[in-house]
Design a protein around this motif. Structure first.
Motif, mmCIF file in Angstrom:
data_model
loop_
_atom_site.group_PDB
_atom_site.id
_atom_site.type_symbol
_atom_site.label_atom_id
_atom_site.label_comp_id
_atom_site.label_asym_id
_atom_site.label_seq_id
_atom_site.Cartn_x
_atom_site.Cartn_y
_atom_site.Cartn_z
ATOM 1 N N ALA A 37 0.851 -1.187 0.000
ATOM 2 C CA ALA A 37 0.000 0.000 0.000
ATOM 3 C C ALA A 37 0.885 1.234 0.000
ATOM 4 O O ALA A 37 1.863 1.288 0.756
ATOM 5 C CB ALA A 37 -0.912 0.005 1.214
ATOM 6 N N ILE A 38 0.552 2.173 -0.873
ATOM 7 C CA ILE A 38 1.245 3.459 -0.835
ATOM 8 C C ILE A 38 0.235 4.482 -0.359
ATOM 9 O O ILE A 38 -0.807 4.687 -0.996
ATOM 10 C CB ILE A 38 1.798 3.833 -2.211
ATOM 11 C CG1 ILE A 38 2.894 2.834 -2.557
ATOM 12 C CG2 ILE A 38 2.312 5.270 -2.211
ATOM 13 C CD1 ILE A 38 3.889 3.316 -3.543
ATOM 14 N N MET A 39 0.551 5.092 0.766
ATOM 15 C CA MET A 39 -0.378 6.052 1.350
ATOM 16 C C MET A 39 0.314 7.401 1.433
ATOM 17 O O MET A 39 1.539 7.488 1.430
ATOM 18 C CB MET A 39 -0.787 5.591 2.735
ATOM 19 C CG MET A 39 -1.334 4.169 2.720
ATOM 20 S SD MET A 39 -2.177 3.753 4.238
ATOM 21 C CE MET A 39 -3.484 4.968 4.232
ATOM 22 N N SER A 47 0.063 9.315 -7.271
ATOM 23 C CA SER A 47 -0.494 9.034 -8.597
ATOM 24 C C SER A 47 0.529 9.253 -9.698
ATOM 25 O O SER A 47 0.465 8.600 -10.742
ATOM 26 C CB SER A 47 -1.735 9.894 -8.848
ATOM 27 O OG SER A 47 -2.810 9.390 -8.078
ATOM 28 N N THR A 48 1.473 10.154 -9.454
ATOM 29 C CA THR A 48 2.561 10.349 -10.430
ATOM 30 C C THR A 48 3.358 9.068 -10.579
ATOM 31 O O THR A 48 3.730 8.685 -11.694
ATOM 32 C CB THR A 48 3.471 11.505 -9.972
ATOM 33 O OG1 THR A 48 2.703 12.702 -9.964
ATOM 34 C CG2 THR A 48 4.663 11.663 -10.907
ATOM 35 N N LEU A 49 3.610 8.398 -9.472
ATOM 36 C CA LEU A 49 4.328 7.122 -9.531
ATOM 37 C C LEU A 49 3.573 6.129 -10.416
ATOM 38 O O LEU A 49 4.165 5.480 -11.285
ATOM 39 C CB LEU A 49 4.515 6.553 -8.118
ATOM 40 C CG LEU A 49 5.206 5.186 -8.049
ATOM 41 C CD1 LEU A 49 6.646 5.279 -8.535
ATOM 42 C CD2 LEU A 49 5.157 4.613 -6.628
ATOM 43 N N ALA A 50 2.251 6.056 -10.207
ATOM 44 C CA ALA A 50 1.431 5.128 -10.996
ATOM 45 C C ALA A 50 1.510 5.465 -12.478
ATOM 46 O O ALA A 50 1.762 4.604 -13.328
ATOM 47 C CB ALA A 50 -0.024 5.192 -10.511
ATOM 48 N N ASP A 172 -4.675 2.806 -8.732
ATOM 49 C CA ASP A 172 -4.526 4.219 -8.411
ATOM 50 C C ASP A 172 -5.820 4.773 -7.827
ATOM 51 O O ASP A 172 -6.749 5.117 -8.564
ATOM 52 C CB ASP A 172 -4.117 4.989 -9.673
ATOM 53 C CG ASP A 172 -3.763 6.444 -9.361
ATOM 54 O OD1 ASP A 172 -3.690 6.799 -8.163
ATOM 55 O OD2 ASP A 172 -3.575 7.212 -10.321
ATOM 56 N N GLU A 173 -5.875 4.864 -6.527
ATOM 57 C CA GLU A 173 -7.035 5.370 -5.797
ATOM 58 C C GLU A 173 -8.335 4.736 -6.292
ATOM 59 O O GLU A 173 -9.325 5.407 -6.551
ATOM 60 C CB GLU A 173 -7.101 6.902 -5.898
ATOM 61 C CG GLU A 173 -5.796 7.516 -5.402
ATOM 62 C CD GLU A 173 -5.957 8.862 -4.719
ATOM 63 O OE1 GLU A 173 -7.100 9.265 -4.448
ATOM 64 O OE2 GLU A 173 -4.922 9.495 -4.448
ATOM 65 N N THR A 174 -8.275 3.428 -6.464
ATOM 66 C CA THR A 174 -9.458 2.688 -6.895
ATOM 67 C C THR A 174 -10.597 2.864 -5.902
ATOM 68 O O THR A 174 -11.773 2.781 -6.248
ATOM 69 C CB THR A 174 -9.100 1.196 -7.071
ATOM 70 O OG1 THR A 174 -8.126 1.108 -8.112
ATOM 71 C CG2 THR A 174 -10.294 0.349 -7.435
ATOM 72 N N THR A 197 -3.939 -15.588 -9.325
ATOM 73 C CA THR A 197 -2.838 -15.336 -10.254
ATOM 74 C C THR A 197 -1.532 -14.933 -9.578
ATOM 75 O O THR A 197 -0.542 -14.690 -10.244
ATOM 76 C CB THR A 197 -3.193 -14.224 -11.250
ATOM 77 O OG1 THR A 197 -3.331 -12.993 -10.508
ATOM 78 C CG2 THR A 197 -4.475 -14.517 -11.983
ATOM 79 N N ASP A 198 -1.529 -14.795 -8.283
ATOM 80 C CA ASP A 198 -0.291 -14.431 -7.606
ATOM 81 C C ASP A 198 0.229 -13.060 -8.064
ATOM 82 O O ASP A 198 1.433 -12.814 -8.113
ATOM 83 C CB ASP A 198 0.780 -15.506 -7.854
ATOM 84 C CG ASP A 198 1.785 -15.558 -6.704
ATOM 85 O OD1 ASP A 198 1.359 -15.274 -5.565
ATOM 86 O OD2 ASP A 198 2.959 -15.864 -6.956
ATOM 87 N N VAL A 199 -0.700 -12.196 -8.443
ATOM 88 C CA VAL A 199 -0.340 -10.863 -8.917
ATOM 89 C C VAL A 199 0.283 -10.054 -7.770
ATOM 90 O O VAL A 199 -0.123 -10.169 -6.614
ATOM 91 C CB VAL A 199 -1.579 -10.151 -9.504
ATOM 92 C CG1 VAL A 199 -2.696 -10.003 -8.466
ATOM 93 C CG2 VAL A 199 -1.224 -8.778 -10.074
ATOM 94 N N GLY A 200 1.308 -9.271 -8.095
ATOM 95 C CA GLY A 200 1.850 -8.320 -7.137
ATOM 96 C C GLY A 200 1.080 -7.011 -7.258
ATOM 97 O O GLY A 200 0.777 -6.576 -8.361
ATOM 98 N N ILE A 201 0.764 -6.426 -6.125
ATOM 99 C CA ILE A 201 -0.124 -5.258 -6.158
ATOM 100 C C ILE A 201 0.502 -4.046 -5.484
ATOM 101 O O ILE A 201 1.081 -4.138 -4.389
ATOM 102 C CB ILE A 201 -1.478 -5.604 -5.500
ATOM 103 C CG1 ILE A 201 -2.246 -6.556 -6.430
ATOM 104 C CG2 ILE A 201 -2.306 -4.341 -5.241
ATOM 105 C CD1 ILE A 201 -3.552 -7.007 -5.906
ATOM 106 N N LEU A 202 0.362 -2.929 -6.184
ATOM 107 C CA LEU A 202 0.746 -1.633 -5.630
ATOM 108 C C LEU A 202 -0.549 -0.853 -5.479
ATOM 109 O O LEU A 202 -1.153 -0.450 -6.476
ATOM 110 C CB LEU A 202 1.695 -0.939 -6.605
ATOM 111 C CG LEU A 202 2.410 0.315 -6.146
ATOM 112 C CD1 LEU A 202 3.270 0.024 -4.935
ATOM 113 C CD2 LEU A 202 3.285 0.852 -7.279
ATOM 114 N N LEU A 203 -0.969 -0.703 -4.242
ATOM 115 C CA LEU A 203 -2.291 -0.141 -3.990
ATOM 116 C C LEU A 203 -2.119 1.291 -3.478
ATOM 117 O O LEU A 203 -1.574 1.501 -2.396
ATOM 118 C CB LEU A 203 -2.991 -1.032 -2.963
ATOM 119 C CG LEU A 203 -4.467 -0.860 -2.688
ATOM 120 C CD1 LEU A 203 -5.015 -2.136 -2.064
ATOM 121 C CD2 LEU A 203 -4.744 0.303 -1.771
ATOM 122 N N ILE A 204 -2.533 2.232 -4.287
ATOM 123 C CA ILE A 204 -2.341 3.631 -3.929
ATOM 124 C C ILE A 204 -3.637 4.178 -3.351
ATOM 125 O O ILE A 204 -4.692 4.062 -3.970
ATOM 126 C CB ILE A 204 -1.913 4.436 -5.174
ATOM 127 C CG1 ILE A 204 -0.516 3.984 -5.606
ATOM 128 C CG2 ILE A 204 -1.952 5.925 -4.895
ATOM 129 C CD1 ILE A 204 -0.061 4.576 -6.896
#
Lengths: 256, 405
Positions: A37-39, A47-50, A172-174, A197-204
């Motif tokens: 999680a990116i907070m 969001s720029t990172l995304a 991105d801020e889903t 699917t073992d997806v890696g997640i970056l949750l902003i």
């Protein structure tokens, strides 16, 4: 194990006054199956990172690297990054008039996997995924994002994530603009993708709310274009209590 | 309104009837009702180019068609008719000619005065044509020529008539359309000329009581194509649906000027024109004049023009004009919007793995999709889709610099 590695990433945004630095040295490593999680406060560069990782033309990487499984992500075009397994669930999905959801999904799936999906199983898969996200199947005939409510747009983003099966997904801020029911439905979708699917997640996210449904393995606090603090999910709980004031007090250069 | 092509989006949903353009940016030249119409060459002289009806046009390239001495050898006309439909070739003196209104500009009046023979397509009363009737106008030389076609749908008849223009020609043309009481007629005019063609065509339609005309204009090929469809209601209950689709490439000028004359009560008009442009010097002009006269109570009208600019150096002019002389109307509106292919759309589609060229194709196909389905003639729809694909291949080579597949 596949990893998404970001090293000392500096990113500027194009403005009328010239390029403006937003990210000032981001380091982050995400392995398959992990949820990060990116907070952070508004304007901190989350969001720029995304957008920069996905390759939005408005953003310029001025230094640093980003690799997906050792491959140089930054050297790839936007569509190549998607085909390499990167997915961005956008904060503001764009309308595409006259292009039906069904046509769009099939076209994208074909592009990503390099071959057209088998007609019968694909139709079933799409319908199943839509049902899981409580989307009416009539949805498939509507133009992409045209006239969608905020919640429908976000479900449609997660629908794509489930169907395209990326290796790494940036959300991105889903959670923004979702009511509690929609938030739960969308979070279930993300959790299904994680299991299957073992997806890696970056949750902003700006808020901790979504982290009640999607458990992060790591939490990173973003302030002024870099990571100011890192920890486990307990860090999110602390942010819930304390807010971002502590970080902003020390580093008040970014306005919301 | 002249729409600049920068800083607008292709998000068509954002265009609204009155916010998308300004009224009064162009100084009106008085009411459309006052525009001179005449069968006489003397009444409508060679334009200088600054006149309202010519101000967007390349007058130099149209010069040959302004002259009074047009021949007839430059084109051939061939008709393949449905079995229920009759086809005649007649001389100038046939009394049925010239009944659908008078010429309204120079090329219309030169066309009227120069044609030697006219083609008359008649759908007899109460006949329902079982097949499409095809009128093929083929350019065979650059000799400036005139041609005249009259399509008559007698009362309570039904038919589809498709006019095709191809080859290389320099043509001033009149297409008269008479839709008698209760008839339902679809007329499709396709301008798919080869490079070098110059074409000015005056379509003049009269629509009777409870009659319906669907008028479709499709323009792809030719150096200069200028089509001016006029529709006039002669009795109550009439309906006209005017649909147009155009795709202009480098240095092509495509102009469509419509006039819907609501002179009687209880009639309905719908105008939808959409165009795409690509390449330097591609220029499209759409002018939609709708006049609701004082007597035309309970009129229902709406007109819409959308343009999609795919590359730099192209220019789309779009001018809707609505004149209303009575307060007793059912509805009247118009909308116009010109947008560029949008970076955000491109990013969204590419972020789903779709390569740039494929993404552009998706957006253009989407832009035209709904309009094509409105045409309602399957054989025409299929051809249109194929033509759009061909234009797209060209467009991709313009955008990416890659050779066409």
């Amino acid at each position: 194990m596949p990893t998404l590695e970001i090293r000392d990433l500096h990113v500027s945004v194009e403005t009328k006054e010239g390029p403006k630095p937003i990210l000032r040295g981001v380091d982050l490593t995400i392995a398959s199956g992990e949820t990060h999680a990116i907070m952070g406060p508004n304007g901190s560069g989350k969001s720029t990172l995304a957008s920069a990782l996905a390759g939005h033309p408005k953003y310029t990487v001025t230094s640093g690297t980003a690799t997906l499984d050792g491959e140089d992500l930054l050297a790839m075009s936007v569509d190549e990054r998607a085909r390499a397994g990167l997915f961005l669930a956008m904060q503001y999905p764009v309308e595409v008039s006259g292009v039906s959801v069904a046509n769009f999904l099939r076209t994208a799936k074909t592009a990503i996997s390099g071959e057209a999906p088998a007609l019968r199983t694909w139709g079933k898969e799409v319908r199943g995924a839509m049902e899981n996200l409580r989307m009416d199947t009539a949805f498939a005939e509507r133009s992409v994002n045209e006239g969608f409510s905020g919640g429908e747009k976000k479900r449609h983003e997660i629908l794509q994530m489930e169907l395209f099966k990326p290796r790494f997904a940036i959300l991105d801020e889903t959670d923004s603009g979702l009511d509690v029911d929609a938030l739960r439905v969308v979070s279930e979708g993300v959790n299904r993708a994680k299991e299957q699917t073992d997806v890696g997640i970056l949750l902003i996210t700006h808020y901790t709310r979504i982290l009640r449904y999607i458990k992060p393995d790591f939490v990173h606090v973003f302030v002024d274009g870099k990571i100011a603090e890192e920890g486990g999910s307990e860090l999110a709980d602390r942010l819930e209590e304390e807010g971002y004031d502590k970080y902003l007090g020390a580093n008040k250069t970014v306005s919301a | 309104m002249t729409t600049a092509t920068t800083d607008l989006t292709t998000d068509h949903s954002r265009a609204v009837a009155d916010g998308a353009h300004t009224h009064g940016a162009v100084k009106p030249q008085g009411s459309r009702a006052e525009r001179r119409t005449s069968f006489s060459l003397e009444d409508i002289p060679i334009p200088a180019g600054r006149e309202e009806e010519w101000r967007f046009s390349p007058a130099d390239r149209l010069q040959p068609l302004f002259q009074a001495d047009l021949g007839s050898s430059g084109v051939t006309v061939e008709v393949t008719a449905a079995p229920e439909v009759t086809v005649e070739t007649v001389g100038r003196d046939d009394a049925r000619l010239g009944t659908a209104g008078k010429p309204g500009d120079r090329t219309a009046v030169t066309a009227w005065n120069a044609f030697q023979q006219a083609t008359i397509v008649t759908i007899p009363k109460e006949a329902v044509a079982s097949d499409v009737t095809s009128v093929r106008v083929r350019g065979v030389s650059q000799d400036a020529s005139a041609a005249h076609v009259l399509v008559r749908a007698e009362r309570h008849s039904e038919a589809v008539v498709v006019l095709d223009h191809d080859g290389v020609g320099t043509l001033a043309e009149t297409v008269e359309i008479v839709v008698e009481d209760g008839a339902q007629l679809t007329v499709v005019s396709v301008q798919d000329w080869a490079d070098g063609a110059v074409h000015a065509s005056s379509h003049r339609a009269r629509i009777g009581r409870d009659a319906k005309l669907k008028h479709v204009v499709v323009t792809f090929g030719g150096d200069v194509v200028r089509v001016t469809p006029d529709a006039e209601f002669t009795a109550e209950g009439g309906e006209v649906e005017m649909v147009g689709l155009y795709f202009a490439d480098t240095n092509q000028h495509q102009e469509h000027r419509l006039f819907v004359d609501h002179a009687v009560p209880d009639c309905k008009s719908r105008v939808t024109y959409k165009g795409a442009l690509q390449g330097a010097g591609a220029h499209t002009v759409w002018v939609g004049d709708v006049l609701i006269r004082a007597a035309a109570e309970n009129t229902d009208t709406y007109e819409l023009n959308r343009n999609l600019v795919l590359s730099d150096g192209a220019r789309a002019d779009s001018v809707p004009n609505l004149e209303i002389e009575t307060g007793e109307i059912a509805g009247a509106g118009h909308a116009s919007a010109t947008g560029r292919f949008d970076d955000e759309q491109l990013f969204y589609l590419q972020a789903r793995g779709i390569p740039e060229t494929e993404a552009r194709k998706l957006v253009v196909r989407g832009f035209f999709a709904e309009l094509i389905h409105e045409i309602g003639v399957p054989s025409v729809e299929e051809r249109l889709l194929a033509s759009i694909e061909a234009e797209l291949e060209k467009s991709m080579s313009v955008i990416t610099g890659a050779p066409t597949a």
